[in-house]
Design an enzyme around this catalytic site. Structure first.
Site, PDB file in Angstrom:
ATOM      1  N   LYS A  10       0.836  -1.202   0.000  1.00 52.21           N
ATOM      2  CA  LYS A  10       0.000   0.000   0.000  1.00 52.21           C
ATOM      3  C   LYS A  10       0.867   1.247   0.000  1.00 52.21           C
ATOM      4  O   LYS A  10       2.050   1.230   0.374  1.00 52.21           O
ATOM      5  CB  LYS A  10      -0.938   0.015   1.214  1.00 52.21           C
ATOM      6  N   VAL A  95      11.393  -3.824   2.299  1.00 55.08           N
ATOM      7  CA  VAL A  95      11.283  -3.883   3.753  1.00 55.08           C
ATOM      8  C   VAL A  95      11.662  -2.527   4.348  1.00 55.08           C
ATOM      9  O   VAL A  95      12.637  -1.902   3.936  1.00 55.08           O
ATOM     10  CB  VAL A  95      12.207  -4.987   4.310  1.00 55.08           C
ATOM     11  N   ASP A 135      -2.477  -1.831   9.648  1.00 54.64           N
ATOM     12  CA  ASP A 135      -2.887  -1.869   8.241  1.00 54.64           C
ATOM     13  C   ASP A 135      -3.469  -3.219   7.820  1.00 54.64           C
ATOM     14  O   ASP A 135      -3.963  -3.348   6.702  1.00 54.64           O
ATOM     15  CB  ASP A 135      -1.682  -1.575   7.321  1.00 54.64           C
TER      16      ASP A 135
END
Length: 292
Positions: A10, A95, A135
């Site tokens: 996202k 990451v 999230d």
């Protein structure tokens, strides 16, 4: 039986801080999923154990007790009384870039376990997801959404707008906890999501880009100067707008077209990894409702 799931990343198009409750910051964020994903493979076990094997993006060293994918599978097994799973995750989401990779993996595992065992309504999976990360509940379905509270309140937004991004990823990430802590000491005011959402619903790409914002940008820049550098490198290509996602360190620019994104990437000479992205609208796949 093997199951494969794509766990999409996202971007935060806006991220405002609206207060705090029970030691957690409350947010107001317009988010979207993009076409960068981790691939998750799941296979049933006869016992109740979970094994998670990580590949790519330096994820191999993540210990099980800190792996949200492991926690998601264990939560599912406890909730529905199933046996376990062998899980392999091939990471492609950067990451530490603020793209929700860990939450995406947790959401993907919940969807995969639901598909593997045929148990779990959308409502029940959302409850499990909310206990795993801010999230995670949103990333069960993805698409455009406004997330509020600690991130557990998700309002899906219908829009056919396709956005094209060029993302720059500094090598070092930004500690989310330290970023929020520094934000509190700075005490800056934040912009909301209303103007950006209005532009989205009107199909106004330029208006949406102009109203992108992130309350954590200033503290993130103090913690990692590469965020500031990446932001300004993208501005040199005259995009519609530039923003940071999450608490960083990923920074993205919105362009009028995929061609302009590709043009900017081809001419980028900086030190950061550059990735072309576009919005990805997830289809709902959670249909299993045999048991809650």
């Amino acid at each position: 039986m093997d199951v494969r799931v794509k766990a999409y990343a996202k971007l935060n198009l806006t991220l405002g801080i609206t207060g705090a409750r029970d030691g957690y910051h409350l947010i107001d964020s317009l988010v979207c999923t993009v076409d960068c994903f981790d691939l998750i493979k799941l296979k049933k076990r006869k016992d109740k154990l979970v094994s998670v094997e990580m590949h790519g993006r330096g994820s191999e060293g993540i210990p099980p007790e800190r792996n949200n994918a492991q926690k998601a599978a264990e939560a599912y097994i406890e909730a529905f009384g199933t046996t376990g799973a062998d899980i392999i995750i091939y990471k492609n989401i950067p990451v530490g870039a603020g793209m929700g990779g860990s939450s995406a993996d947790a959401a993907g595992v919940l969807r995969g376990m639901s598909k593997l065992y045929g148990l779990g309504s959308e409502r029940r999976l959302k409850e499990l997801a909310d206990g795993l990360g801010s999230d995670t509940g949103y990333l069960l379905s993805g698409g455009y959404a406004r997330i509020t509270g600690r991130g557990e309140k998700v309002e899906s937004l219908n829009s056919d707008m396709r956005l094209n991004f060029l993302l720059l990823v500094p090598k070092d990430g930004v500690s989310t906890a330290e970023c929020y802590k520094l934000y509190d000491s700075i005490g800056q005011s934040t912009n909301g999501s209303e103007s950006a959402i209005k532009a989205l619903t009107c199909g106004d790409t330029a208006g949406l880009a102009e109203n992108m914002n992130n309350a954590l940008y200033a503290p993130a820049c103090r913690l990692n100067g590469d965020v500031y550098t990446a932001f300004n490198e993208l501005k040199e290509f005259s995009p519609l707008g530039v923003n940071m996602t999450g608490s960083g360190s990923g920074v993205f620019a919105v362009f009028e077209s995929a061609e302009l994104c590709a043009w900017a990437k081809s001419r980028y000479r900086g030190k950061f990894e550059s990735i072309l992205l576009k919005t990805k609208r997830e289809k709902k796949v959670i249909k299993w409702q045999k048991k809650d």
